[in-house]
Design an enzyme around this catalytic site. Structure first.
Site, PDB file in Angstrom:
ATOM      1  CG  ASN A   3     -14.414  -2.660 -19.083  1.00 47.13           C
ATOM      2  OD1 ASN A   3     -13.286  -2.759 -19.579  1.00 47.13           O
ATOM      3  ND2 ASN A   3     -14.703  -3.088 -17.857  1.00 47.13           N
ATOM      4  CB  CYS A  38      -5.651   4.656  17.145  1.00 44.08           C
ATOM      5  SG  CYS A  38      -5.759   3.795  18.724  1.00 44.08           S
ATOM      6  N   GLY A  77     -15.181   0.996 -15.933  1.00 46.40           N
ATOM      7  CA  GLY A  77     -13.830   0.467 -15.695  1.00 46.40           C
ATOM      8  C   GLY A  77     -13.726  -0.517 -14.552  1.00 46.40           C
ATOM      9  CB  THR A  78     -15.529  -2.188 -12.264  1.00 43.08           C
ATOM     10  OG1 THR A  78     -15.466  -3.287 -11.354  1.00 43.08           O
ATOM     11  CG2 THR A  78     -16.960  -1.930 -12.687  1.00 43.08           C
ATOM     12  CD  GLN A 105     -15.627  -2.187  -7.681  1.00 42.09           C
ATOM     13  OE1 GLN A 105     -15.397  -3.364  -7.442  1.00 42.09           O
ATOM     14  NE2 GLN A 105     -15.897  -1.757  -8.896  1.00 42.09           N
ATOM     15  CE1 TYR A 112      -4.065  -1.599  -0.419  1.00 39.88           C
ATOM     16  CE2 TYR A 112      -3.098  -3.195   1.101  1.00 39.88           C
ATOM     17  CZ  TYR A 112      -4.068  -2.855   0.168  1.00 39.88           C
ATOM     18  OH  TYR A 112      -5.033  -3.760  -0.197  1.00 39.88           O
ATOM     19  CB  ILE A 134      -8.048   2.610  -2.038  1.00 39.85           C
ATOM     20  CG1 ILE A 134      -6.785   2.122  -2.740  1.00 39.85           C
ATOM     21  CG2 ILE A 134      -8.949   1.434  -1.666  1.00 39.85           C
ATOM     22  CD1 ILE A 134      -5.898   1.232  -1.854  1.00 39.85           C
ATOM     23  CG  HIS A 147     -13.517  -2.202  -2.349  1.00 43.33           C
ATOM     24  ND1 HIS A 147     -13.365  -2.687  -3.619  1.00 43.33           N
ATOM     25  CD2 HIS A 147     -14.586  -2.863  -1.826  1.00 43.33           C
ATOM     26  CE1 HIS A 147     -14.290  -3.609  -3.870  1.00 43.33           C
ATOM     27  NE2 HIS A 147     -15.051  -3.721  -2.795  1.00 43.33           N
TER      28      HIS A 147
HETATM   29  C1  BJW Z   1     -10.785   0.280 -18.526  1.00 41.19           C
HETATM   30  C2  BJW Z   1      -9.708   1.071 -18.894  1.00 41.19           C
HETATM   31  C3  BJW Z   1      -9.998   2.301 -19.464  1.00 41.19           C
HETATM   32  C4  BJW Z   1      -8.897  -0.715 -18.025  1.00 41.19           C
HETATM   33  N1  BJW Z   1     -11.265   2.670 -19.636  1.00 41.19           N
HETATM   34  N2  BJW Z   1     -12.038   0.653 -18.720  1.00 41.19           N
HETATM   35  C5  BJW Z   1     -17.850 -16.642  -4.451  1.00 41.19           C
HETATM   36  C6  BJW Z   1     -18.846 -16.094  -5.227  1.00 41.19           C
HETATM   37  C7  BJW Z   1     -19.223 -14.764  -5.096  1.00 41.19           C
HETATM   38  C8  BJW Z   1     -18.616 -13.944  -4.153  1.00 41.19           C
HETATM   39  C9  BJW Z   1     -17.620 -14.506  -3.372  1.00 41.19           C
HETATM   40  C10 BJW Z   1     -17.243 -15.839  -3.521  1.00 41.19           C
HETATM   41  N3  BJW Z   1     -16.253 -16.082  -2.628  1.00 41.19           N
HETATM   42  C11 BJW Z   1     -16.001 -14.955  -1.947  1.00 41.19           C
HETATM   43  C12 BJW Z   1     -16.833 -13.982  -2.385  1.00 41.19           C
HETATM   44  C13 BJW Z   1     -16.872 -12.577  -1.913  1.00 41.19           C
HETATM   45  C14 BJW Z   1     -15.649 -11.791  -2.355  1.00 41.19           C
HETATM   46  C15 BJW Z   1     -15.519 -11.875  -3.885  1.00 41.19           C
HETATM   47  O1  BJW Z   1     -16.151 -11.146  -4.618  1.00 41.19           O
HETATM   48  N4  BJW Z   1     -14.651 -12.737  -4.373  1.00 41.19           N
HETATM   49  C16 BJW Z   1     -14.492 -12.906  -5.821  1.00 41.19           C
HETATM   50  C17 BJW Z   1     -13.042 -13.060  -6.149  1.00 41.19           C
HETATM   51  C18 BJW Z   1     -15.362 -14.057  -6.266  1.00 41.19           C
HETATM   52  N5  BJW Z   1     -15.870 -10.426  -1.948  1.00 41.19           N
HETATM   53  C19 BJW Z   1     -15.522  -9.993  -0.743  1.00 41.19           C
HETATM   54  O2  BJW Z   1     -14.949 -10.710   0.058  1.00 41.19           O
HETATM   55  C20 BJW Z   1     -15.939  -8.596  -0.384  1.00 41.19           C
HETATM   56  N6  BJW Z   1     -16.646  -8.622   0.845  1.00 41.19           N
HETATM   57  C21 BJW Z   1     -17.799  -9.293   1.002  1.00 41.19           C
HETATM   58  O3  BJW Z   1     -18.321  -9.926   0.095  1.00 41.19           O
HETATM   59  O4  BJW Z   1     -18.332  -9.157   2.257  1.00 41.19           O
HETATM   60  C22 BJW Z   1     -19.453  -9.984   2.619  1.00 41.19           C
HETATM   61  C23 BJW Z   1     -20.782  -9.495   2.145  1.00 41.19           C
HETATM   62  C24 BJW Z   1     -21.854 -10.292   2.395  1.00 41.19           C
HETATM   63  C25 BJW Z   1     -23.103  -9.921   2.012  1.00 41.19           C
HETATM   64  C26 BJW Z   1     -23.309  -8.730   1.345  1.00 41.19           C
HETATM   65  C27 BJW Z   1     -22.269  -7.946   1.103  1.00 41.19           C
HETATM   66  C28 BJW Z   1     -20.999  -8.322   1.503  1.00 41.19           C
HETATM   67  C29 BJW Z   1     -14.734  -7.690  -0.226  1.00 41.19           C
HETATM   68  C30 BJW Z   1     -14.038  -7.430  -1.512  1.00 41.19           C
HETATM   69  C31 BJW Z   1     -12.775  -6.631  -1.262  1.00 41.19           C
HETATM   70  C32 BJW Z   1     -12.008  -6.289  -2.543  1.00 41.19           C
HETATM   71  N7  BJW Z   1     -10.752  -5.691  -2.206  1.00 41.19           N
HETATM   72  C33 BJW Z   1      -9.854  -5.254  -3.269  1.00 41.19           C
HETATM   73  C34 BJW Z   1      -8.487  -4.818  -2.655  1.00 41.19           C
HETATM   74  C35 BJW Z   1      -8.607  -3.669  -1.657  1.00 41.19           C
HETATM   75  C36 BJW Z   1      -8.408  -2.331  -2.227  1.00 41.19           C
HETATM   76  C37 BJW Z   1      -7.072  -2.131  -2.967  1.00 41.19           C
HETATM   77  O5  BJW Z   1      -6.057  -2.776  -2.664  1.00 41.19           O
HETATM   78  O6  BJW Z   1      -7.039  -1.244  -3.855  1.00 41.19           O
HETATM   79  O7  BJW Z   1     -10.468  -4.185  -4.016  1.00 41.19           O
HETATM   80  S1  BJW Z   1      -9.568  -6.514  -4.508  1.00 41.19           S
HETATM   81  C38 BJW Z   1      -9.543  -5.413  -5.871  1.00 41.19           C
HETATM   82  O8  BJW Z   1     -10.648  -5.771  -6.750  1.00 41.19           O
HETATM   83  C39 BJW Z   1      -9.856  -4.027  -5.296  1.00 41.19           C
HETATM   84  C40 BJW Z   1     -10.830  -3.505  -6.328  1.00 41.19           C
HETATM   85  O9  BJW Z   1     -11.588  -2.454  -5.797  1.00 41.19           O
HETATM   86  C41 BJW Z   1     -11.626  -4.726  -6.694  1.00 41.19           C
HETATM   87  C42 BJW Z   1     -12.324  -4.632  -8.036  1.00 41.19           C
HETATM   88  O10 BJW Z   1     -11.403  -4.505  -9.074  1.00 41.19           O
HETATM   89  P1  BJW Z   1     -11.754  -3.604 -10.344  1.00 41.19           P
HETATM   90  O11 BJW Z   1     -11.864  -2.192  -9.947  1.00 41.19           O
HETATM   91  O12 BJW Z   1     -12.899  -4.178 -11.052  1.00 41.19           O
HETATM   92  O13 BJW Z   1     -10.392  -3.732 -11.174  1.00 41.19           O
HETATM   93  P2  BJW Z   1      -9.967  -4.850 -12.225  1.00 41.19           P
HETATM   94  O14 BJW Z   1      -8.509  -4.759 -12.410  1.00 41.19           O
HETATM   95  O15 BJW Z   1     -10.522  -6.165 -11.896  1.00 41.19           O
HETATM   96  O16 BJW Z   1     -10.703  -4.379 -13.572  1.00 41.19           O
HETATM   97  C43 BJW Z   1     -10.353  -3.182 -14.230  1.00 41.19           C
HETATM   98  C44 BJW Z   1     -11.303  -3.031 -15.409  1.00 41.19           C
HETATM   99  O17 BJW Z   1     -11.054  -1.791 -16.046  1.00 41.19           O
HETATM  100  C45 BJW Z   1     -11.120  -4.113 -16.488  1.00 41.19           C
HETATM  101  O18 BJW Z   1     -12.389  -4.653 -16.810  1.00 41.19           O
HETATM  102  C46 BJW Z   1     -10.529  -3.347 -17.676  1.00 41.19           C
HETATM  103  O19 BJW Z   1     -10.956  -3.864 -18.930  1.00 41.19           O
HETATM  104  C47 BJW Z   1     -11.061  -1.964 -17.442  1.00 41.19           C
HETATM  105  N8  BJW Z   1     -10.241  -0.892 -17.998  1.00 41.19           N
HETATM  106  N9  BJW Z   1      -8.526   0.376 -18.574  1.00 41.19           N
HETATM  107  C48 BJW Z   1     -12.253   1.788 -19.278  1.00 41.19           C
HETATM  108  N10 BJW Z   1      -8.979   3.134 -19.863  1.00 41.19           N
END
Ligand code: BJW
Length: 247
Positions: free
Chosen positions: A202, A136, A176-177, A91, A54, A93, A109
């Protein structure tokens, strides 16, 4: 035309500002194991490794080279000029939405610019990269701050507010997600369920592509300003519009 808009942003909106996404080629997950740097278990095993992950990103964000791009700026313009309700749920940070001027914003997030007390969950602004000296002021004894981010298995921030906004919105836009991380990837389902129009922006179809009504394929920096202008001109999003934008 539209009265309530929810915009979900992901790493792709900041890619053109020079910040790496997670899952694209050359993304952060190519160099780091998710279990090591994005889970509470990884942090408990090796807090220094997680802090380094980080802190490198904190330094990049503060080295003076990173700026909001046209997509962030267009969303800030939407907030200023749109007469209805708007909520940007990011999403990301990074603070590029804030730097562009957005205020009606929720960081589901967490935020790179803050540390969090692991006991009280109170957050503290970080003026330098996180380290042992960050403790803290809310507990006795003072607790060492952890990154204010949501890791896998942890509850995202502000879901009640997001849920309410999704229940009542008439337009949902995801920018972009990859649509691979829940609950964010499921927001489109909720919006559809309540009859909202749903639009994705996207460079490639995201994992939840089939859930969206409209698919704008291309870079956020060129598509988001167009989309915002259309909304502000009271033009409804249509198939014709979809064709124009993707041509
Ligand atoms: C462009 C572009 C340009 C590029 N123009 N576009 C099984 C099934 C379903 C769910 C689960 C499961 N097992 C576990 C889960 C839950 C789990 C989960 O989802 N897991 C999956 C892997 C399946 N989720 C969690 O654990 C979450 N908590 C949770 O569910 O709590 C319980 C709950 C219960 C009931 C209700 C609600 C909640 C927590 C998730 C935490 C994610 N944390 C991270 C890291 C922390 C922050 C950090 O370090 O920055 O967050 S992981 C990472 O992924 C980060 C992001 O915010 C997150 C999403 O990524 P994002 O933004 O989509 O990025 P990319 O790289 O994936 O995609 C980029 C996109 O941009 C691409 O599509 C490109 O094409 C596009 N792009 N350039 C337009 N110029």
């Amino acid at each position: 035309m539209y009265r309530q808009i929810v915009v979900l942003t992901g790493a792709g909106i900041s890619a053109e500002s020079g910040l790496r996404t997670f899952r694209d080629q050359d993304g952060l997950w190519e160099e780091h194991l998710i279990e090591d740097v994005a889970t509470p278990e990884g942090y408990a095993r090796d807090p220094q490794l997680v802090e380094r992950f980080y802190n490198e990103r904190w330094r990049q964000l503060h080295n003076g080279d990173v700026e909001p791009n046209l997509a962030h700026v267009a969303l800030a313009k939407l907030e200023q000029e749109f007469e209805g309700e708007l909520l940007i749920v990011t999403q990301n940070i990074d603070d590029l939405h804030e730097r562009a001027g957005s205020r009606r914003l929720l960081h589901m997030h967490g935020e790179l610019s803050k540390g969090r007390c692991p006991r009280s969950r109170q957050t503290f602004l970080l003026r330098d990269p996180l380290g042992e000296h960050h403790t803290c002021t809310c507990c006795i004894p003072a607790q060492r701050l952890r990154p204010h981010v949501v890791w896998f298995g942890e509850m995202p921030i502000g879901l009640d507010r997001v849920q309410h906004a999704l229940d009542t919105c008439d337009l949902f836009i995801a920018i972009g997600t990859s649509g691979s991380v829940y609950p964010a990837a499921g927001f489109v389902d909720t919006a559809n369920h309540h009859g909202a129009q749903t639009v994705e922006v996207n460079i490639v179809p995201p994992d939840n592509d089939s859930q969206f009504q409209y698919h704008l394929q291309g870079k956020a920096s060129s598509l988001v300003p167009y989309l915002v202008d259309r909304i502000l001109n009271d033009e409804v999003i249509s198939d014709q519009y979809d064709t124009e934008m993707t041509a």
